[in-house]
Design a protein around this motif. Structure first.
Motif, mmCIF file in Angstrom:
data_model
loop_
_atom_site.group_PDB
_atom_site.id
_atom_site.type_symbol
_atom_site.label_atom_id
_atom_site.label_comp_id
_atom_site.label_asym_id
_atom_site.label_seq_id
_atom_site.Cartn_x
_atom_site.Cartn_y
_atom_site.Cartn_z
ATOM 1 N N GLU A 195 0.838 -1.203 0.000
ATOM 2 C CA GLU A 195 0.000 0.000 0.000
ATOM 3 C C GLU A 195 0.869 1.249 0.000
ATOM 4 O O GLU A 195 0.578 2.228 -0.699
ATOM 5 N N ARG A 196 1.960 1.223 0.746
ATOM 6 C CA ARG A 196 2.851 2.380 0.796
ATOM 7 C C ARG A 196 3.560 2.584 -0.537
ATOM 8 O O ARG A 196 3.713 3.719 -1.000
ATOM 9 N N VAL A 197 3.989 1.488 -1.157
ATOM 10 C CA VAL A 197 4.638 1.586 -2.468
ATOM 11 C C VAL A 197 3.690 2.191 -3.493
ATOM 12 O O VAL A 197 4.093 3.014 -4.330
ATOM 13 N N GLU A 198 2.414 1.820 -3.429
ATOM 14 C CA GLU A 198 1.433 2.361 -4.366
ATOM 15 C C GLU A 198 1.173 3.842 -4.105
ATOM 16 O O GLU A 198 0.949 4.610 -5.040
ATOM 17 N N ARG A 199 1.208 4.253 -2.828
ATOM 18 C CA ARG A 199 0.996 5.666 -2.496
ATOM 19 C C ARG A 199 2.216 6.515 -2.837
ATOM 20 O O ARG A 199 2.090 7.689 -3.184
ATOM 21 N N GLU A 200 3.413 5.906 -2.689
ATOM 22 C CA GLU A 200 4.667 6.631 -2.883
ATOM 23 C C GLU A 200 5.499 5.919 -3.956
ATOM 24 O O GLU A 200 6.436 5.195 -3.630
ATOM 25 N N PRO A 201 5.168 6.087 -5.218
ATOM 26 C CA PRO A 201 5.863 5.355 -6.285
ATOM 27 C C PRO A 201 7.359 5.657 -6.375
ATOM 28 O O PRO A 201 8.119 4.863 -6.944
ATOM 29 N N GLY A 202 7.799 6.773 -5.817
ATOM 30 C CA GLY A 202 9.225 7.100 -5.842
ATOM 31 C C GLY A 202 9.958 6.679 -4.597
ATOM 32 O O GLY A 202 11.154 6.996 -4.429
ATOM 33 N N LEU A 203 9.302 5.915 -3.721
ATOM 34 C CA LEU A 203 9.911 5.483 -2.467
ATOM 35 C C LEU A 203 11.093 4.545 -2.728
ATOM 36 O O LEU A 203 10.989 3.599 -3.500
ATOM 37 N N VAL A 204 12.205 4.812 -2.070
ATOM 38 C CA VAL A 204 13.401 3.977 -2.187
ATOM 39 C C VAL A 204 13.882 3.604 -0.788
ATOM 40 O O VAL A 204 13.982 4.471 0.088
ATOM 41 N N VAL A 205 14.168 2.355 -0.574
ATOM 42 C CA VAL A 205 14.738 1.911 0.692
ATOM 43 C C VAL A 205 16.195 2.391 0.748
ATOM 44 O O VAL A 205 16.988 2.041 -0.129
ATOM 45 N N PRO A 206 16.569 3.185 1.750
ATOM 46 C CA PRO A 206 17.923 3.756 1.772
ATOM 47 C C PRO A 206 19.033 2.716 1.768
ATOM 48 O O PRO A 206 20.121 2.964 1.231
ATOM 49 N N GLU A 207 18.764 1.560 2.353
ATOM 50 C CA GLU A 207 19.801 0.525 2.441
ATOM 51 C C GLU A 207 19.977 -0.263 1.141
ATOM 52 O O GLU A 207 20.927 -1.051 1.022
ATOM 53 N N TRP A 208 19.046 -0.067 0.194
ATOM 54 C CA TRP A 208 19.146 -0.831 -1.052
ATOM 55 C C TRP A 208 20.402 -0.410 -1.801
ATOM 56 O O TRP A 208 20.632 0.772 -2.049
#
Length: 230
Positions: A174-187
């Motif tokens: 749900e969060r990924v769909e709300r925030e399509p530019g979300l990136v996990v900092p540790e990735w």
């Protein structure tokens, strides 16, 4: 079919069972080391294309081997992201066990095995993280479900209730769909700068062909290659 067990139990002895399994079955491709290109990544891409055309499933899957701070080796399968003259790339969460291994000992070994062609490729060398922008681009190129799994986090931690996993995954998606530019900092996108690359072609009579590339030169941009005994 008899089951597998230990000797004396009335079932098939494991050693006997394993010896009876077929290896190097079917037609095997030719490999002429004398005609190999000067750089290992060129030969790798040639072999990879051949594996795809031969119907090898997931030929970009590889085993990544790392060493922890205590000297304990660890191996797992994951996907190759890219290969060029700069190295072989894969991605991982820097906070995961493999990420912690690479922080403690920034070296790795990669191995590919394509049983339908009886071909193996081994890559070893130092590992370095790519710039944050490259890692972010790799993360955003992943499918939503894969990004959600990374957002949920907790990789390799004990799982006491599968319902907890399901709920965390739902919330992360749900969060990924709300925030399509979300990136996990540790990735992190990592590059293995190969120092040694070996190509292995099996032979039914066990006269296997092995070609080894070694990095050389003051700038480390040149390669020497030579055959090895089977």
């Amino acid at each position: 079919m008899a089951g597998i067990g230990t000797a004396g139990t009335g079932t098939t002895d494991v050693r006997q069972y394993l010896r009876g399994l077929a290896v190097f079955a079917g037609d095997l491709p030719d490999f002429d080391p004398d005609a190999a290109p000067d750089r290992p990544e060129a030969l790798f891409l040639d072999w990879l294309t051949g594996a795809v055309e031969a119907g090898v499933r997931e030929p970009h899957a590889m085993t990544l081997s790392t060493v922890g701070a205590d000297g304990t080796p660890s191996a797992r399968a994951l996907l190759l992201k890219n290969v060029d003259r700069h190295g072989w790339q894969f991605a991982a969460n820097a906070a995961s066990p493999k990420g912690r291994d690479l922080a403690a000992n920034p070296v790795a070994a990669l191995s590919f095995y394509w049983p339908q062609q009886a071909r193996q490729i081994r890559v070893t060398g130092p590992v370095a993280p790519e710039p944050a922008g490259n890692s972010a681009a790799d993360f955003l190129a992943r499918p939503p479900g894969s990004r959600a799994e990374a957002v949920a986090g907790r990789q390799s931690q004990p799982l006491h209730d599968v319902r907890e996993l399901e709920r965390a995954t739902e919330l992360a998606l749900e969060r990924v769909e709300r925030e399509p530019g979300l990136v996990v900092p540790e990735w992190t996108l990592y590059t293995v700068r190969a120092e040694r690359v070996e190509f292995w072609q099996a032979d039914k009579q066990r006269r296997h062909t092995r070609l080894c590339y070694l990095r050389e030169g003051a700038e480390g941009e040149g390669w020497t290659r030579g055959r090895l005994w089977p």
